[in-house]
Design a protein around this motif. Structure first.
Motif, PDB file in Angstrom:
ATOM      1  N   LEU A   1      -5.720   0.816  -3.279  1.00 57.70           N
ATOM      2  CA  LEU A   1      -6.517   0.278  -2.254  1.00 57.70           C
ATOM      3  C   LEU A   1      -8.177   0.320  -2.598  1.00 57.70           C
ATOM      4  O   LEU A   1      -8.437   1.288  -3.155  1.00 57.70           O
ATOM      5  CB  LEU A   1      -6.163   1.002  -0.922  1.00 57.70           C
TER       6      LEU A   1
ATOM      7  N   ARG B   1      -6.143  -4.570  -8.771  1.00 57.63           N
ATOM      8  CA  ARG B   1      -4.797  -4.798  -9.146  1.00 57.63           C
ATOM      9  C   ARG B   1      -5.159  -4.796 -10.484  1.00 57.63           C
ATOM     10  O   ARG B   1      -6.130  -5.598 -11.304  1.00 57.63           O
ATOM     11  CB  ARG B   1      -4.382  -6.061  -8.638  1.00 57.63           C
TER      12      ARG B   1
ATOM     13  N   ALA C   1       1.010  -1.105   0.229  1.00 53.65           N
ATOM     14  CA  ALA C   1      -0.113  -0.121   0.152  1.00 53.65           C
ATOM     15  C   ALA C   1       1.015   1.280  -0.008  1.00 53.65           C
ATOM     16  O   ALA C   1       0.544   2.097  -0.625  1.00 53.65           O
ATOM     17  CB  ALA C   1      -0.999  -0.128   1.205  1.00 53.65           C
TER      18      ALA C   1
ATOM     19  N   PHE D   1      -7.258  -4.637  -2.660  1.00 58.89           N
ATOM     20  CA  PHE D   1      -6.695  -3.932  -3.802  1.00 58.89           C
ATOM     21  C   PHE D   1      -7.375  -4.159  -5.017  1.00 58.89           C
ATOM     22  O   PHE D   1      -7.888  -5.182  -5.436  1.00 58.89           O
ATOM     23  CB  PHE D   1      -5.271  -4.327  -3.909  1.00 58.89           C
TER      24      PHE D   1
END
Length: 319
Positions: free
Chosen positions: A60, A53, A16, A51
């Motif tokens: 986040l 991604r 993060a 997350f």
């Protein structure tokens, strides 16, 4: 909590902070595949996606933000507990997170921090230098060294040293353009202006005969930068008059690289402070650093500032 799960949490917090799972994995000694597998396992145990991604970004989720705040508190509590135990054994260790203005941080505070860490070799530093205004309650710092006292009641400010600001310029510039004798004559001059996220800092304050006033410096013929150290360098190069804290300009004034102008109009200001969170537990390394800085500033206040032009006649408070 199992050690393996704690490792997953550390990986999550690092990812993060770095904005990259692979970078977090490298920092903690995991391959990219292992880091991805550990994060997947953590999300599965929480039944929550932490997350969003893609191949190029790591962001986040709302749930991830909530979880990260709690994880940081938990990891910090564990680190603080360890530091407290080791302090009882005469060891000061861990990471010190410090924030300071760019010019002061680079050419003065950095030297003192290296001196402090030479006495505590198990310390690691994380020093953030910025001239922008920031929310220290949200910033992940132990101590911020700032000019002026914060108004936020959740922050504690410990006075380190007196401070005043001076207008200064290179001798060559003053020889070419003349020395202003009153603030009204400043409109004839060129300037180097510091700019932060609130805008240009071109409102200059003056005082004479008990009267205080503000004069706005025009930007049309000014050089501007968001870096305080560069502003000082530009002033020494003859690009105009700049306004600096006495702590940033003291050595150059003593060496003759800068000359103070209009010193009789200097305004008394708040001092230089160490600022920290009111509700955050103060670990031994932070307490040690605070004590060191108080003593270092006490000595430097006399060595650097005594006798310099522009000190307010009424005096400034000393720590």
């Amino acid at each position: 909590m199992a050690a393996d799960e704690l490792g997953d949490i550390r990986l999550f917090v690092e990812a993060a902070g770095l904005g990259s799972l692979s970078a977090a994995g490298r920092k903690l000694g995991f391959s990219a595949a292992a880091a991805s597998a550990r994060l997947t396992k953590l999300e599965a145990s929480l039944q929550t996606k932490l997350f969003d991604r893609t191949t190029r970004s790591l962001r986040l989720t709302n749930e991830g933000h909530v979880y990260m705040q709690h994880c940081r508190v938990a990891l910090e509590a564990l680190e603080n507990a360890k530091a407290e135990l080791l302090a009882g054994q005469g060891q000061v260790r861990g990471r010190l997170r410090i924030s300071a203005t760019t010019d002061f941080g680079r050419h003065r505070l950095n030297q003192w921090l290296e001196e402090f860490c030479s006495s505590h070799p198990q310390l690691q530093l994380a020093l953030t230098l910025t001239d922008s205004l920031s929310n220290l309650l949200e910033d992940d710092v132990d101590i911020a060294v700032r000019f002026g006292k914060p108004s936020d009641g959740d922050l504690v400010a410990r006075l380190l040293a007196p401070n005043w600001r001076v207008l200064c310029a290179a001798p060559d510039y003053l020889e070419s353009f003349g020395v202003p004798r009153t603030p009204e004559e400043l409109h004839k001059h060129r300037f180097v202006i510091l700019v932060n996220n609130a805008g240009p800092l071109n409102d200059y304050h003056f005082m004479a005969n008990g009267q205080r006033w503000t004069q706005r410096i025009p930007m049309e013929r000014s050089w501007e930068t968001n870096d305080g150290a560069l502003a000082r360098i530009w002033a020494m190069s003859g690009h105009g008059i700049t306004r600096k804290t006495i702590w940033d300009a003291a050595e150059d004034i003593r060496a003759g690289r800068l000359k103070v102008v209009l010193p009789e109009y200097t305004v008394e200001e708040s001092g230089l402070y160490a600022i920290f969170h009111r509700n955050r537990y103060q670990v031994p390394r932070v307490r040690e650093l605070l004590d060191f800085l108080v003593e270092r500033f006490r000595k430097a206040s006399h060595e650097l500032l005594d006798g310099l032009p522009g000190a307010p006649a009424s005096g400034t408070s000393r720590p």
